[in-house]
Motif scaffolding. Structure first.
Motif, mmCIF file in Angstrom:
data_model
loop_
_atom_site.group_PDB
_atom_site.id
_atom_site.type_symbol
_atom_site.label_atom_id
_atom_site.label_comp_id
_atom_site.label_asym_id
_atom_site.label_seq_id
_atom_site.Cartn_x
_atom_site.Cartn_y
_atom_site.Cartn_z
ATOM 1 N N PHE A 98 1.184 -1.605 0.617
ATOM 2 C CA PHE A 98 -0.292 -0.279 -0.490
ATOM 3 C C PHE A 98 0.457 1.115 0.189
ATOM 4 N N GLN A 116 11.388 -1.674 7.565
ATOM 5 C CA GLN A 116 12.153 -3.672 8.076
ATOM 6 C C GLN A 116 10.711 -4.302 8.598
ATOM 7 N N ILE A 117 9.699 -3.981 9.494
ATOM 8 C CA ILE A 117 8.724 -4.428 10.445
ATOM 9 C C ILE A 117 8.201 -4.592 8.806
ATOM 10 N N ALA A 118 7.807 -4.468 7.944
ATOM 11 C CA ALA A 118 7.299 -5.488 7.048
ATOM 12 C C ALA A 118 7.852 -6.276 6.352
ATOM 13 N N ARG A 165 8.345 -0.099 1.642
ATOM 14 C CA ARG A 165 7.446 -0.556 2.540
ATOM 15 C C ARG A 165 6.893 -1.679 1.395
#
Lengths: 239, 403
Positions: A98, A116-118, A165
Motif C-alpha cells: 500500500f 524492516q517491520i513489514a 515499504r
C-alpha cells in the motif's frame, strides 16, 4: 477465461458493489466495478472526489469488503462479497503493498525500521530484514536517510520510504491512493515512473488512484469512476 | 524488532514522567504496607525482646498490652517460688508526656527489675546498661536524648547512660528504661501540696471514724508518709514476667500459677496475640482497606494512561493492521509497554521509598514477601489495565490508516 490465463492476472474484480447504510440512508458507493490488471501492468484510476475510487481500492486491498461481487488475486478467489476465502490480514501482509496520499509511516520508527517491520512481519529475521530494507531504500535514493525518523524527512523522501515499504515483500499487487498529491510535479512523476518500473521488473499489478493527469503517459491502462461506476475511457489503450 | 521499546524511546520524556508518576503512586501503596509492618513490629518489639515465657496479670484481664492490669508487687516473689520458674520480674510500663526544650516529649517508661534485670537484654547503640538502682536511664534515640544527657521526671533527674534504636511503644513513643522503683516514682509522683492535702484528708477521716475517736493516738499516724502506714496499700505493678527453667514445662508452670484466684497467666505468644487483636487490629484493617483503595486507584490511573498511550498511536496500530501485522504484534506492543510502566514504576517506588521512608515519624518496614506480593499485584494490574487499550486497538479498522 481458463486457469492459466487467470493466473496471469494480478487482480480481477467482478461486479464489485458497495452499499453503505440501508433504507432511506442507503448510499451506493460503488456499483458493478469490474477491472482486470495483468502482472506487470500499471493502471491509473481516475475520477472526481466521491466517485468511489477509494472504496474500490479498499475493497481490492481487502480492507473494506464489498457488499457483493468478487475479488480474485493471481487467479485465486479471495473475497466473495464480504466472505473472506483466506485470512485477509495474512494475505495482505504477503501479497499487497500500500502507498497512500500521505506517506503514512509509523512515527516512532526510523525510515529503515518502517521498511524492516513489514519484512519482519512476513517471517524474516531481523538481520535479513534490515539488509533488505537498506537495499530498497538505497534503490529508491533514500538510503542515506535510513536512520532518520519520518518527521526528519521531506514529503518526497517519506513517500519513497512508503514505496519501499510497499515493495518490501515483493507483493503481487501494489495499491496507491493519490501517492503524488503531496509532491511537486517532478517528484510526482518520479514516483509514478517508480511504480511502472516496479511493476515491469517484479511483475506486480499496480493500481494508482490519481488526479494527476500530467503523468498519465506512465500508465499502461486507465480506468475512470463516476458516481460509483467504473469504465475505461475510449482514448485509453493498453501499451 | 520490539515496537514497544521503539515507541517508548520515541516518547521517552513523556513516558519517563508518566512512569515516575505511577512510581510515586506505587510508592504510597508500598509505604502503606510498610507502615502496617512497622506498626506490628513496633507493637510487638517489647514482648518479643523482653524474653519472658509467661505473663502473670490481674485476674480476668488480658494483660498490660490490652488493658489496665494491676497486681501486687510481692507477686513477683510468689511466682518465683513456683517450681520450674527460674526468674520472675516486675513489669511496670506507662507513658508520660513532658515539656523539653519547649517541645512535647512523650516517653514510654519501662521499669527494669533491679538487680535481676539491669537491661542487659536491650540492644544498645551507645553507652551501657544500668549500674545503679536509681536515676539512670536507657533511652531510645527517637527521644532525642544522647548518652550523658539528663532529664527531669517527677522530682528526680535521670542521666541517660545508654541509647537504643527502634525501641518504641505501640503508640510510637520512644521507650525510656529505668528501674522499677524509678518507674513507679515517675508514675506515682504527686506534688507536695497534694501529699499535704491527702494527709489532712486522712486525718479528717480518722477524726470522724469510730477507731479515731476511741484511740486518738492512732490519729498521729494519719499524718505520716503513706509508706510508713502498714494499712496503706503499696504501689502496684502491671504484671510479672516469668522465665521458665530450661527443660521445665511452660504449660505446667502456667497451670500452677493460674490456680491462684487473683491472677491470670498467658504465654508470650498469647500476649502478642492480645496486642495485635486489640490495639493493632483496627489500624491493620484501616491500612489494609486504604491500601486496597490505592491499588484500585493505581490500576484505574494506569488503565487510563495506557488507554491514552494507545489512542496516541491508534493510527500506527491501524497502519500495522493494514500491512498485515497479526494481533499478537499489536497486543505485544501494548502489554509490553504496560509491563514496562508497571515494572519501572515499581522500581522507582522502591528506590524513592528507600530514601523517603526513613524520614517518616514511624517505622516503615519493607519485607521481601510484601515486596514480592506487591510486585505480583503490579504485574497483574499492569496487564489488567492494558485491557482497555487492547480492546480499543483490537477494534481499530485498518481503514483508519487511510484517513
Amino acid at each position: 477465461m481458463n486457469q492459466a490465463a487467470d493466473a496471469e492476472l494480478a487482480i480481477e474484480t467482478k461486479s464489485l458493489t458497495k452499499i453503505y447504510g440501508s433504507g432511506n440512508t442507503e448510499v451506493v458507493a460503488m456499483r458493478d466495478a469490474c477491472m482486470k490488471v495483468a502482472r506487470g501492468e500499471v493502471v491509473a484510476l481516475l475520477g472526481p472526489s466521491g466517485s468511489g475510487k477509494s472504496t474500490f481500492l479498499t475493497a481490492v486491498g481487502l480492507i473494506n469488503p464489498p457488499t457483493s461481487g468478487q475479488v480474485f488475486i493471481r487467479g485465486q478467489l479471495i473475497l466473495d462479497a464480504d466472505q473472506a476465502q483466506v485470512n485477509l490480514r495474512s494475505f495482505r501482509r504477503q501479497h499487497i503493498g500500500f502507498v497512500f496520499q500521505k506517506s503514512n509511516l509509523i512515527p516512532f520508527l526510523s525510515a529503515i525500521e518502517n521498511v524492516q517491520i513489514a519484512i519482519e512481519l512476513n517471517g524474516q529475521s531481523s538481520r535479513v530484514a534490515r539488509q533488505s530494507a537498506q537495499k530498497l531504500l538505497d534503490d529508491l535514493g533514500v538510503g542515506d536517510r535510513a536512520d532518520n525518523r519520518p518527521s526528519m524527512l521531506s514529503g518526497g523522501q517519506q513517500q519513497r520510504v512508503a514505496v519501499a515499504r510497499a515493495l518490501a515483500n515483493n507483493p503481487s499487487i501494489i495499491l496507491a491512493d493519490e501517492p503524488t498529491a503531496a509532491l511537486d510535479s517532478h517528484r510526482g512523476r518520479q514516483v509514478m515512473e517508480l511504480f511502472a518500473q516496479v511493476a515491469h521488473e517484479h511483475g506486480a499489478g499496480v493500481i494508482v488512484v490519481t488526479h494527476d493527469h500530467r503523468a498519465l503517459d506512465v500508465f499502461d491502462t486507465t480506468y475512470e469512476m463516476e458516481d460509483g461506476r467504473m469504465f475505461q475511457p475510449t482514448h485509453s489503450q493498453p501499451n | 524488532m520490539n515496537l514497544a521499546t521503539k515507541d517508548i524511546r520515541h516518547n521517552l520524556g513523556r513516558f519517563a514522567l508518566t512512569t515516575v508518576g505511577v512510581g510515586m503512586l506505587l510508592m504510597i501503596v508500598m509505604g502503606m504496607g510498610g507502615i502496617y509492618r512497622g506498626i506490628i513490629a513496633d507493637a510487638t518489639l517489647l514482648i518479643d525482646s523482653v524474653g519472658a515465657d509467661l505473663w502473670v496479670v490481674q485476674r480476668d484481664t488480658r494483660g498490660p498490652f490490652a488493658e489496665l492490669s494491676r497486681v501486687p508487687q510481692n507477686l513477683v516473689h510468689r511466682v518465683y517460688a513456683v517450681p520450674g520458674v527460674t526468674a520472675s520480674r516486675e513489669f511496670v510500663y506507662h507513658t508520660v508526656q513532658r515539656q523539653r526544650d519547649e517541645k512535647a516529649l512523650r516517653m514510654a517508661v519501662l521499669g527494669l527489675s533491679w538487680p535481676t534485670d539491669k537491661g542487659e537484654w536491650i540492644q544498645l547503640t551507645a553507652g551501657r546498661s544500668l549500674k545503679q538502682n536509681h536515676f539512670e536511664m536507657i533511652a531510645d534515640k527517637s527521644l532525642g536524648l544522647a548518652v550523658g544527657e539528663q532529664i527531669k521526671l517527677g522530682k528526680e533527674t535521670y542521666t541517660v547512660v545508654g541509647t537504643t534504636s527502634n525501641m518504641i511503644s505501640s503508640g510510637a513513643d520512644g521507650i525510656g528504661f529505668v528501674t522499677v522503683a524509678d518507674a513507679q516514682a515517675i508514675q506515682f509522683d504527686v506534688p507536695g501540696e497534694a501529699v499535704r492535702l491527702e494527709r489532712a484528708s486522712r486525718y479528717a477521716r480518722g477524726e470522724s471514724s469510730e477507731v479515731g475517736i476511741k484511740q486518738p493516738a492512732l490519729l498521729e499516724n494519719a499524718s505520716k508518709p503513706s509508706f510508713e502506714l502498714p494499712t496503706t496499700p503499696r504501689a502496684q505493678i502491671s504484671a510479672v514476667m516469668v522465665t521458665v527453667s530450661p527443660g521445665a514445662d511452660v504449660n505446667e508452670v502456667a497451670r500452677a500459677i493460674a490456680g491462684w484466684g487473683d491472677v491470670s497467666v498467658y504465654t508470650s505468644s498469647e500476649e502478642r496475640e492480645f496486642l495485635l487483636k486489640g490495639n493493632v487490629e483496627k489500624v491493620r484493617r484501616q491500612i489494609g482497606l486504604f491500601r486496597v483503595l490505592l491499588t484500585v486507584i493505581a490500576a484505574i490511573i494506569m488503565a487510563l494512561i495506557l488507554y491514552t498511550l494507545t489512542l496516541d498511536k491508534i493510527h500506527s496500530i491501524a497502519l500495522l493492521k493494514l500491512i498485515g501485522a497479526p494481533n499478537t504484534v499489536i497486543l505485544g506492543l501494548i502489554v509490553q509497554q504496560a509491563l514496562v510502566l508497571g515494572v519501572v514504576g515499581f522500581g522507582i517506588a522502591f528506590l524513592i521509598g528507600q530514601k523517603i521512608f526513613p524520614m517518616f515519624p514511624r517505622r516503615v518496614i519493607l519485607t521481601n514477601p510484601d515486596l514480592i506480593q506487591l510486585g505480583v499485584i503490579v504485574l497483574g494490574i499492569s496487564v489488567a489495565s492494558s485491557l482497555l487499550g487492547i480492546w480499543k486497538a483490537m477494534h481499530v479498522s485498518p481503514n483508519e490508516a487511510l484517513s
